[in-house]
Motif scaffolding. Structure first.
Motif, PDB file in Angstrom:
ATOM      1  N   MET A   1      43.308  61.255  30.368  1.00 50.27           N
ATOM      2  CA  MET A   1      43.380  61.410  31.813  1.00 50.27           C
ATOM      3  C   MET A   1      42.112  60.847  32.461  1.00 50.27           C
ATOM      4  O   MET A   1      41.032  61.005  31.939  1.00 50.27           O
ATOM      5  N   ALA A   2      42.287  60.165  33.551  1.00 47.37           N
ATOM      6  CA  ALA A   2      41.126  59.500  34.139  1.00 47.37           C
ATOM      7  C   ALA A   2      40.717  60.183  35.437  1.00 47.37           C
ATOM      8  O   ALA A   2      41.363  61.106  35.909  1.00 47.37           O
ATOM      9  N   TYR A   3      39.653  59.672  35.976  1.00 51.68           N
ATOM     10  CA  TYR A   3      39.189  60.182  37.271  1.00 51.68           C
ATOM     11  C   TYR A   3      39.857  59.384  38.385  1.00 51.68           C
ATOM     12  O   TYR A   3      40.515  58.369  38.150  1.00 51.68           O
ATOM     13  N   GLU A   4      39.612  59.826  39.621  1.00 52.21           N
ATOM     14  CA  GLU A   4      40.239  59.193  40.772  1.00 52.21           C
ATOM     15  C   GLU A   4      39.207  58.988  41.869  1.00 52.21           C
ATOM     16  O   GLU A   4      38.447  59.919  42.167  1.00 52.21           O
ATOM     17  N   ILE A   5      39.177  57.810  42.450  1.00 49.27           N
ATOM     18  CA  ILE A   5      38.357  57.607  43.652  1.00 49.27           C
ATOM     19  C   ILE A   5      39.173  58.171  44.809  1.00 49.27           C
ATOM     20  O   ILE A   5      40.347  57.824  44.964  1.00 49.27           O
ATOM     21  N   THR A   6      38.591  59.036  45.575  1.00 47.24           N
ATOM     22  CA  THR A   6      39.353  59.684  46.648  1.00 47.24           C
ATOM     23  C   THR A   6      38.701  59.408  48.001  1.00 47.24           C
ATOM     24  O   THR A   6      37.526  59.053  48.074  1.00 47.24           O
ATOM     25  N   ASP A   7      39.476  59.602  49.040  1.00 46.59           N
ATOM     26  CA  ASP A   7      38.998  59.301  50.377  1.00 46.59           C
ATOM     27  C   ASP A   7      39.225  60.453  51.333  1.00 46.59           C
ATOM     28  O   ASP A   7      39.048  60.316  52.522  1.00 46.59           O
TER      29      ASP A   7
ATOM     30  N   MET B   1      17.598  68.601  59.571  1.00 40.58           N
ATOM     31  CA  MET B   1      17.223  69.652  58.626  1.00 40.58           C
ATOM     32  C   MET B   1      17.446  69.163  57.189  1.00 40.58           C
ATOM     33  O   MET B   1      18.464  68.549  56.885  1.00 40.58           O
ATOM     34  N   HIS B   2      16.480  69.444  56.325  1.00 38.88           N
ATOM     35  CA  HIS B   2      16.572  69.130  54.886  1.00 38.88           C
ATOM     36  C   HIS B   2      16.524  67.623  54.576  1.00 38.88           C
ATOM     37  O   HIS B   2      16.891  67.215  53.467  1.00 38.88           O
ATOM     38  N   GLY B   3      16.109  66.798  55.542  1.00 37.35           N
ATOM     39  CA  GLY B   3      15.910  65.374  55.247  1.00 37.35           C
ATOM     40  C   GLY B   3      17.142  64.523  55.464  1.00 37.35           C
ATOM     41  O   GLY B   3      18.252  65.029  55.623  1.00 37.35           O
ATOM     42  N   PHE B   4      16.932  63.212  55.457  1.00 41.51           N
ATOM     43  CA  PHE B   4      18.032  62.291  55.775  1.00 41.51           C
ATOM     44  C   PHE B   4      18.968  62.018  54.590  1.00 41.51           C
ATOM     45  O   PHE B   4      20.074  61.546  54.766  1.00 41.51           O
ATOM     46  N   ALA B   5      18.531  62.304  53.364  1.00 41.01           N
ATOM     47  CA  ALA B   5      19.325  61.873  52.189  1.00 41.01           C
ATOM     48  C   ALA B   5      20.695  62.528  52.120  1.00 41.01           C
ATOM     49  O   ALA B   5      21.657  61.917  51.647  1.00 41.01           O
ATOM     50  N   ARG B   6      20.823  63.760  52.610  1.00 43.83           N
ATOM     51  CA  ARG B   6      22.118  64.439  52.452  1.00 43.83           C
ATOM     52  C   ARG B   6      23.176  63.932  53.434  1.00 43.83           C
ATOM     53  O   ARG B   6      24.345  64.266  53.305  1.00 43.83           O
ATOM     54  N   LEU B   7      22.740  63.157  54.444  1.00 45.71           N
ATOM     55  CA  LEU B   7      23.699  62.629  55.421  1.00 45.71           C
ATOM     56  C   LEU B   7      24.047  61.166  55.164  1.00 45.71           C
ATOM     57  O   LEU B   7      24.872  60.585  55.862  1.00 45.71           O
ATOM     58  N   GLN B   8      23.411  60.557  54.176  1.00 44.07           N
ATOM     59  CA  GLN B   8      23.620  59.140  53.879  1.00 44.07           C
ATOM     60  C   GLN B   8      24.722  58.940  52.858  1.00 44.07           C
ATOM     61  O   GLN B   8      24.877  59.768  51.955  1.00 44.07           O
ATOM     62  N   ASN B   9      25.423  57.817  52.970  1.00 40.55           N
ATOM     63  CA  ASN B   9      26.315  57.434  51.885  1.00 40.55           C
ATOM     64  C   ASN B   9      25.490  56.787  50.784  1.00 40.55           C
ATOM     65  O   ASN B   9      24.855  55.757  51.004  1.00 40.55           O
ATOM     66  N   TRP B  10      25.454  57.407  49.603  1.00 40.53           N
ATOM     67  CA  TRP B  10      24.753  56.850  48.453  1.00 40.53           C
ATOM     68  C   TRP B  10      25.679  55.828  47.782  1.00 40.53           C
ATOM     69  O   TRP B  10      26.894  55.850  47.991  1.00 40.53           O
ATOM     70  N   HIS B  11      25.084  54.976  46.951  1.00 37.18           N
ATOM     71  CA  HIS B  11      25.863  53.964  46.226  1.00 37.18           C
ATOM     72  C   HIS B  11      26.248  54.497  44.843  1.00 37.18           C
ATOM     73  O   HIS B  11      25.373  54.861  44.046  1.00 37.18           O
ATOM     74  N   MET B  12      27.552  54.530  44.574  1.00 30.56           N
ATOM     75  CA  MET B  12      28.006  54.992  43.257  1.00 30.56           C
ATOM     76  C   MET B  12      27.712  53.884  42.252  1.00 30.56           C
ATOM     77  O   MET B  12      28.348  52.831  42.276  1.00 30.56           O
ATOM     78  N   SER B  13      26.735  54.083  41.383  1.00 24.75           N
ATOM     79  CA  SER B  13      26.284  52.997  40.519  1.00 24.75           C
ATOM     80  C   SER B  13      26.835  53.074  39.104  1.00 24.75           C
ATOM     81  O   SER B  13      26.790  52.088  38.364  1.00 24.75           O
ATOM     82  N   ASP B  14      27.361  54.235  38.706  1.00 25.47           N
ATOM     83  CA  ASP B  14      27.901  54.330  37.349  1.00 25.47           C
ATOM     84  C   ASP B  14      28.828  55.547  37.223  1.00 25.47           C
ATOM     85  O   ASP B  14      28.569  56.579  37.842  1.00 25.47           O
ATOM     86  N   VAL B  15      29.882  55.377  36.449  1.00 25.11           N
ATOM     87  CA  VAL B  15      30.781  56.497  36.138  1.00 25.11           C
ATOM     88  C   VAL B  15      31.092  56.424  34.644  1.00 25.11           C
ATOM     89  O   VAL B  15      31.485  55.369  34.152  1.00 25.11           O
ATOM     90  N   LYS B  16      30.886  57.525  33.950  1.00 22.22           N
ATOM     91  CA  LYS B  16      31.217  57.550  32.514  1.00 22.22           C
ATOM     92  C   LYS B  16      32.243  58.649  32.296  1.00 22.22           C
ATOM     93  O   LYS B  16      32.000  59.808  32.615  1.00 22.22           O
ATOM     94  N   ASP B  17      33.377  58.254  31.749  1.00 25.98           N
ATOM     95  CA  ASP B  17      34.491  59.180  31.641  1.00 25.98           C
ATOM     96  C   ASP B  17      34.880  59.371  30.183  1.00 25.98           C
ATOM     97  O   ASP B  17      35.415  58.457  29.548  1.00 25.98           O
ATOM     98  N   THR B  18      34.570  60.543  29.632  1.00 23.03           N
ATOM     99  CA  THR B  18      35.088  60.893  28.299  1.00 23.03           C
ATOM    100  C   THR B  18      35.900  62.183  28.439  1.00 23.03           C
ATOM    101  O   THR B  18      35.835  63.073  27.583  1.00 23.03           O
ATOM    102  N   LEU B  19      36.638  62.266  29.540  1.00 22.21           N
ATOM    103  CA  LEU B  19      37.402  63.480  29.856  1.00 22.21           C
ATOM    104  C   LEU B  19      38.396  63.830  28.758  1.00 22.21           C
ATOM    105  O   LEU B  19      38.504  64.982  28.353  1.00 22.21           O
TER     106      LEU B  19
END
Ligand code: BG6
Length: 287
Positions: A1-7, A80-98
């Motif tokens: 079973m794999a993961y899913e990119i969701t929106d 509050m708590h800085g700008f990082a939590r409101l930014q879209n981060w770049h998904m750079s890697d996914v490792k799936d051994t589900l």
């Protein structure tokens, strides 16, 4: 079973584990919002009233606070708590051994070219966040590198919201004799005596590197919270009045949540010389 990119409701990635397990993380803030090992109640708490909107903080999951905590050490920084939590981060890697071992690793990056105008903290940096979802534990790791030519100073926290059966019945072990700042009472230099129980609004910054165990008699489980690269443990529950005052927090939801945060804040910020890297880790193990 794999993961899913969701929106829906925000972009991210989700995976199922076993028959009933679930893992989830959003690009915004690289924010873990679900860790539910198969056969267990959810371990990570997310408010039903959270906004789930671009550019708005999420109420629950694991917000990454960076490069300041709360309104900053002088109380004048926003958001509050800085700008990082409101930014879209770049998904750079996914490792799936589900299928093999139920494990799922997602890595995100953020740097100053993505965060745009950083007038309140104008420094080059590279942040890498890795969330490791397993049936036994959730591993969180935030690495920040100074890629500029001058020293940088920042606060940070993995602001983990835990799901508990009834916060008034949990026992928090591991903080005995540690000193703390009590942000509700407005006092400093308090010393914890014995286990901590939650009997009212609680907002404390402990000077502690210790492992904490949240004993939850209602859900019949212990959550073991270990960490490294962290000088502070923050314990937060808003209790009745503060919960009622927050529009993204259900009036009665404070019963089922407790934040145990791995942080470097107040008099323990991270200072990095050019080229240096700091690594903050937290691991939540279901026992
Ligand atoms: C905690 C702080 O970490 O986060 C509290 O110690 C704060 O003071 C809480 O109220 C929630 O912050 P926010 O910005 O997510 O409402």
């Amino acid at each position: 079973m794999a993961y899913e990119i969701t929106d829906n409701p925000l972009r991210g990635v989700e995976a199922k584990q076993g028959t009933s397990g679930h893992y989830g993380i959003f690009d915004q803030g690289a924010q873990v919002w679900s860790w539910q090992p198969a056969g267990a109640e959810p371990v990570i708490w997310m408010s039903e009233k959270s906004w789930f909107a671009e550019g708005q903080p999420l109420r629950g999951g694991v917000p990454i606070c960076f490069p300041w905590f709360g309104p900053g050490r002088h109380g004048d920084l926003y958001p509050m708590h800085g700008f990082a939590r409101l930014q879209n981060w770049h998904m750079s890697d996914v490792k799936d051994t589900l299928d093999r071992d139920g494990r799922f690793i997602v890595e995100y990056t953020l740097n100053e070219s993505m965060t745009g105008d950083q007038a309140q903290w104008p420094h080059p940096y590279r942040a890498v966040f890795q969330a490791k979802f397993t049936p036994e534990y959730l591993g969180l790791e935030l690495r920040v590198e100074n890629v500029g030519s001058e020293e940088i100073t920042f606060d940070e926290a993995l602001h983990t919201y835990l799901h508990v059966g009834d916060v008034a019945q949990v026992t928090i072990r591991g903080l005995d004799q540690e000193t703390y700042v009590d942000k509700v009472a407005g006092t400093e230099g308090e010393v914890q005596s014995g286990d901590l129980t939650i009997t009212g609004e609680t907002d404390r910054v402990y000077a502690s590197t210790a492992e904490v165990v949240v004993h939850d008699p209602v859900l019949g489980r212990d959550l073991v919270i270990s960490k490294s690269g962290s000088a502070n443990t923050v314990v937060w529950n808003p209790w009745i009045d503060k919960a009622a005052a927050m529009s993204d927090f259900g009036d009665d939801e404070w019963h089922q949540m407790l934040c145990i945060e791995a942080a470097n804040v107040l008099d323990a910020p991270v200072v990095l010389r050019p080229g240096e890297i700091h690594c903050l880790k937290q691991r939540i193990t279901l026992a």
